[in-house]
Write a protein that holds these residues in place. Structure first.
Motif, short mmCIF file in Angstrom:
data_model
loop_
_atom_site.label_atom_id
_atom_site.label_comp_id
_atom_site.label_asym_id
_atom_site.label_seq_id
_atom_site.Cartn_x
_atom_site.Cartn_y
_atom_site.Cartn_z
N ASP A 1 0.81 -1.23 0.00
CA ASP A 1 0.00 0.00 0.00
C ASP A 1 0.84 1.28 0.00
O ASP A 1 0.31 2.38 0.07
N GLY A 2 2.16 1.14 -0.06
CA GLY A 2 3.05 2.29 -0.03
C GLY A 2 3.58 2.59 1.35
O GLY A 2 4.51 3.36 1.51
N SER A 3 2.98 1.96 2.36
CA SER A 3 3.43 2.11 3.74
C SER A 3 3.91 0.77 4.29
O SER A 3 3.89 0.55 5.50
N ASN A 4 4.27 -0.14 3.38
CA ASN A 4 4.73 -1.48 3.71
C ASN A 4 3.69 -2.33 4.42
O ASN A 4 4.01 -3.19 5.24
N ASN A 5 2.42 -2.10 4.08
CA ASN A 5 1.33 -2.94 4.54
C ASN A 5 0.66 -3.55 3.31
O ASN A 5 0.63 -2.92 2.25
N PRO A 6 0.09 -4.75 3.44
CA PRO A 6 -0.59 -5.36 2.30
C PRO A 6 -1.93 -4.69 2.03
O PRO A 6 -2.61 -4.22 2.95
N VAL A 7 -2.31 -4.66 0.76
CA VAL A 7 -3.65 -4.23 0.38
C VAL A 7 -4.52 -5.49 0.46
O VAL A 7 -4.34 -6.41 -0.34
N ILE A 8 -5.41 -5.53 1.43
CA ILE A 8 -6.26 -6.71 1.62
C ILE A 8 -7.63 -6.42 1.01
O ILE A 8 -8.46 -5.74 1.59
N THR A 9 -7.82 -6.95 -0.19
CA THR A 9 -9.07 -6.78 -0.92
C THR A 9 -10.11 -7.77 -0.39
O THR A 9 -9.78 -8.70 0.35
N ASP A 10 -11.36 -7.59 -0.80
CA ASP A 10 -12.40 -8.55 -0.42
C ASP A 10 -12.07 -9.94 -0.93
O ASP A 10 -12.28 -10.94 -0.24
N ALA A 11 -11.51 -10.02 -2.15
CA ALA A 11 -11.15 -11.32 -2.72
C ALA A 11 -10.04 -11.98 -1.88
O ALA A 11 -10.08 -13.19 -1.65
N LEU A 12 -9.08 -11.18 -1.42
CA LEU A 12 -8.01 -11.73 -0.60
C LEU A 12 -8.54 -12.16 0.77
O LEU A 12 -8.15 -13.20 1.29
N LYS A 13 -9.47 -11.40 1.33
CA LYS A 13 -10.11 -11.80 2.60
C LYS A 13 -10.80 -13.15 2.42
O LYS A 13 -10.71 -14.03 3.28
N ASP A 14 -11.51 -13.31 1.29
CA ASP A 14 -12.19 -14.58 1.02
C ASP A 14 -11.18 -15.72 0.92
O ASP A 14 -11.43 -16.83 1.41
N GLU A 15 -10.04 -15.45 0.30
CA GLU A 15 -8.99 -16.47 0.17
C GLU A 15 -8.41 -16.83 1.54
O GLU A 15 -8.15 -18.00 1.83
N ILE A 16 -8.23 -15.83 2.41
CA ILE A 16 -7.74 -16.08 3.77
C ILE A 16 -8.73 -16.97 4.51
O ILE A 16 -8.36 -17.97 5.13
N ILE A 17 -10.01 -16.61 4.45
CA ILE A 17 -11.05 -17.39 5.13
C ILE A 17 -11.08 -18.82 4.61
O ILE A 17 -11.12 -19.78 5.38
N ASN A 18 -11.06 -18.98 3.28
CA ASN A 18 -11.09 -20.31 2.68
C ASN A 18 -9.88 -21.14 3.12
O ASN A 18 -10.01 -22.31 3.47
N SER A 19 -8.71 -20.53 3.11
CA SER A 19 -7.49 -21.25 3.49
C SER A 19 -7.56 -21.71 4.94
O SER A 19 -7.23 -22.86 5.25
N LEU A 20 -7.99 -20.82 5.83
CA LEU A 20 -8.05 -21.18 7.25
C LEU A 20 -9.13 -22.21 7.53
O LEU A 20 -8.91 -23.15 8.29
N GLN A 21 -10.29 -22.06 6.90
CA GLN A 21 -11.38 -23.01 7.14
C GLN A 21 -11.07 -24.39 6.59
O GLN A 21 -11.42 -25.40 7.20
N ASN A 22 -10.44 -24.44 5.42
CA ASN A 22 -10.17 -25.73 4.77
C ASN A 22 -8.76 -26.23 5.00
O ASN A 22 -8.39 -27.29 4.49
#
Length: 74
Positions: A41-62
């Motif tokens: 994001d320019g401040s050394n933090n990730p841009v967490i989009t809705d699609a990436l949030k969904d991927e995080i949830i899917n990875s953790l749940q499965n």
């Protein structure tokens, strides 16, 4: 895209990640959040989009790695 190690308690918050030079290895407790790959994001933090949030949830749940989400190894 850059890799960010999970260093906090909430995988959906960009401030809970630290920018790293390359894809990290992930020893430790199994099937917990380790790292993600995202735009900086320019401040050394990730841009967490809705699609990436969904991927995080899917990875953790499965308990599977995603394209941009890496869990600690079993």
């Amino acid at each position: 895209m850059a890799w960010f190690s999970f260093t906090g308690t909430d995988p959906s918050q960009s401030s809970h990640y630290t920018l790293v030079a390359s894809q990290p290895t992930c020893p430790g407790l199994t099937q917990r959040m380790c790292a993600l790959q995202a735009m900086n994001d320019g401040s050394n933090n990730p841009v967490i989009t809705d699609a990436l949030k969904d991927e995080i949830i899917n990875s953790l749940q499965n308990q599977v790695n995603g394209t941009n989400v890496k869990l600690k190894a079993r």
